[in-house]
Write a protein that holds these residues in place. Structure first.
Motif, short mmCIF file in Angstrom:
data_model
loop_
_atom_site.label_atom_id
_atom_site.label_comp_id
_atom_site.label_asym_id
_atom_site.label_seq_id
_atom_site.Cartn_x
_atom_site.Cartn_y
_atom_site.Cartn_z
N ASN A 29 0.82 -1.22 0.00
CA ASN A 29 0.00 0.00 0.00
C ASN A 29 0.85 1.27 0.00
O ASN A 29 0.44 2.30 -0.53
CB ASN A 29 -0.93 0.01 1.22
N ASN B 274 3.69 1.46 -1.50
CA ASN B 274 4.57 1.40 -2.68
C ASN B 274 6.03 1.27 -2.27
O ASN B 274 6.92 1.87 -2.87
CB ASN B 274 4.36 2.63 -3.57
N SER B 275 6.26 0.48 -1.22
CA SER B 275 7.62 0.28 -0.71
C SER B 275 8.19 -1.07 -1.08
O SER B 275 9.24 -1.46 -0.56
CB SER B 275 7.63 0.44 0.82
N THR B 276 7.51 -1.80 -1.93
CA THR B 276 8.03 -3.11 -2.33
C THR B 276 9.23 -2.95 -3.25
O THR B 276 9.43 -1.90 -3.88
CB THR B 276 6.94 -3.92 -3.05
#
Length: 361
Positions: free
Chosen positions: A67, A69-71
């Motif tokens: 959620n 966008n830290s992947t």
């Protein structure tokens, strides 16, 4: 239809909220702070406390990363060692460190591979010379293997691809029985956890598939002669173009709608589906060797990653890797810029790269 869990884990009415992850900060804020830390540092974070170690292995932690966008996309490699067993490794970005991951419970030759989110699907393959119905799933979030539902028929050297959140597998089996003929193509739906038959015309049912890719939400599968294209949305089958058939050599990867592989001169080329034409990737002449002995490729975070073998002595083989930014210029020509290139691993002599993939975690 399933939904993503919310990043928030606390409610105003919860009489027993979890203890704070960070001093003087609400649990939710602490969770979001930790979720932003790059995955390569997670082994160190797990040493902070039992609470942090448990958090790092929880589904809510990974949904929070998604959620926010830290992947990150990690590069996974599968090697066949001494023709007897297989080993998986992962290359962590920044810094580039290679780690071995748990071994798959069973070694199978000629498996098909597909990636969906944080999971690698290893489908079929030959075990003791018998095509297997098994599917094993590696969940990169938890660094573990899980047994998936069996296919309806055993397969080896099949084609696989992911379209619209479903895993499709084509071929890899004889069509000498009603069951094999009817189930020549199957689809796995992770939402319901089962396989289903995909109707296919008899004229497309070749036995072996030596390469596959997904372009424009269509699955391309190359057989011993020619190949097939399947459009899952329209449920349409067709043949591959002559241009694609003549130029597709080895294991390729699709980046921004262009299929990349190496040609008979050992150079990297890209196939533009719209133009139905192969083009050499310019700008790589001095930075990469000619892949006369082959190379394996993957899309890792929107860049083309190429990995290849180089024997250095009778006991060891060096594995080299290059990350390439590929793009089209104003004339439609393909250009490549090497972001980095290095030797990343040494494996026993006689080992070979089986597969590589970019996995989002």
């Amino acid at each position: 239809m399933s939904t993503k869990p919310s990043a928030s884990t606390t409610t105003e009415t919860d009489p027993n909220p979890p203890p704070a992850l960070l001093p003087n900060l609400p649990y939710d804020i602490g969770l979001q702070c930790i979720a932003r830390v790059p995955r390569s540092h997670h082994p160190h974070l797990s040493l902070v406390s039992k609470q942090w170690k448990s958090l790092l292995q929880s589904p809510i932690f990974f949904s929070t990363r998604l959620n926010l966008n830290s992947t990150q996309t990690h590069f996974y490699l599968n090697f066949r060692i001494h023709c007897t067993h297989f080993k998986w490794y992962v290359l962590h970005p920044n810094p580039r460190l290679v780690f071995q991951v748990p071994q798959m419970p069973f070694d199978a030759i000629g498996s098909a591979y597909a990636v969906l989110g944080p999971k690698i699907f290893v489908i079929g393959g030959s075990i003791a010379d018998i095509p297997s119905k098994h599917m094993w799933v590696f969940d990169a979030r938890f660094n573990r293997w899980e047994r998936g539902p069996n296919m309806r028929v055993g397969r080896e050297f099949a084609a696989a691809g992911v379209v619209n959140g479903k895993v499709y597998v084509l071929g890899g089996c004889l069509v000498d029985t009603w069951a094999r003929s009817t189930n020549w193509a199957e689809v796995f739906d992770p939402e319901i956890g089962s396989w289903a038959t995909v109707p296919s015309p008899i004229e497309v049912r070749d036995k072996w598939m030596h390469a596959s890719a997904v372009m424009g939400d269509r699955i391309y599968a190359m057989a011993d002669r020619g190949g097939v294209v399947f459009d899952p949305r329209e449920k349409l089958w067709s043949g591959v173009s002559t241009e694609l058939d003549l130029g597709w050599r080895g294991r390729g990867a699709v980046v921004d709608g262009v299929l990349y592989c190496y040609d008979y001169l050992g150079k990297i080329r890209g196939f533009d589906e719209e133009e139905d034409k192969w083009k050499e990737v310019r700008g790589l002449e001095k930075g990469l060797p000619k892949f006369l002995c082959g190379a394996t490729m993957a899309n890792v975070g929107g860049r083309l990653v190429v990995v290849w073998e180089a024997k250095i002595n009778s006991k060891e083989t060096q594995i080299s890797c290059a990350e390439i930014e590929v793009r089209k210029d104003d004339n439609g020509d393909l250009l490549g810029t090497i972001v980095w290139s290095a030797v990343i691993l040494s494996v026993p002599s006689g080992s070979s790269i089986v597969h590589c993939a970019g996995v989002v975690v």
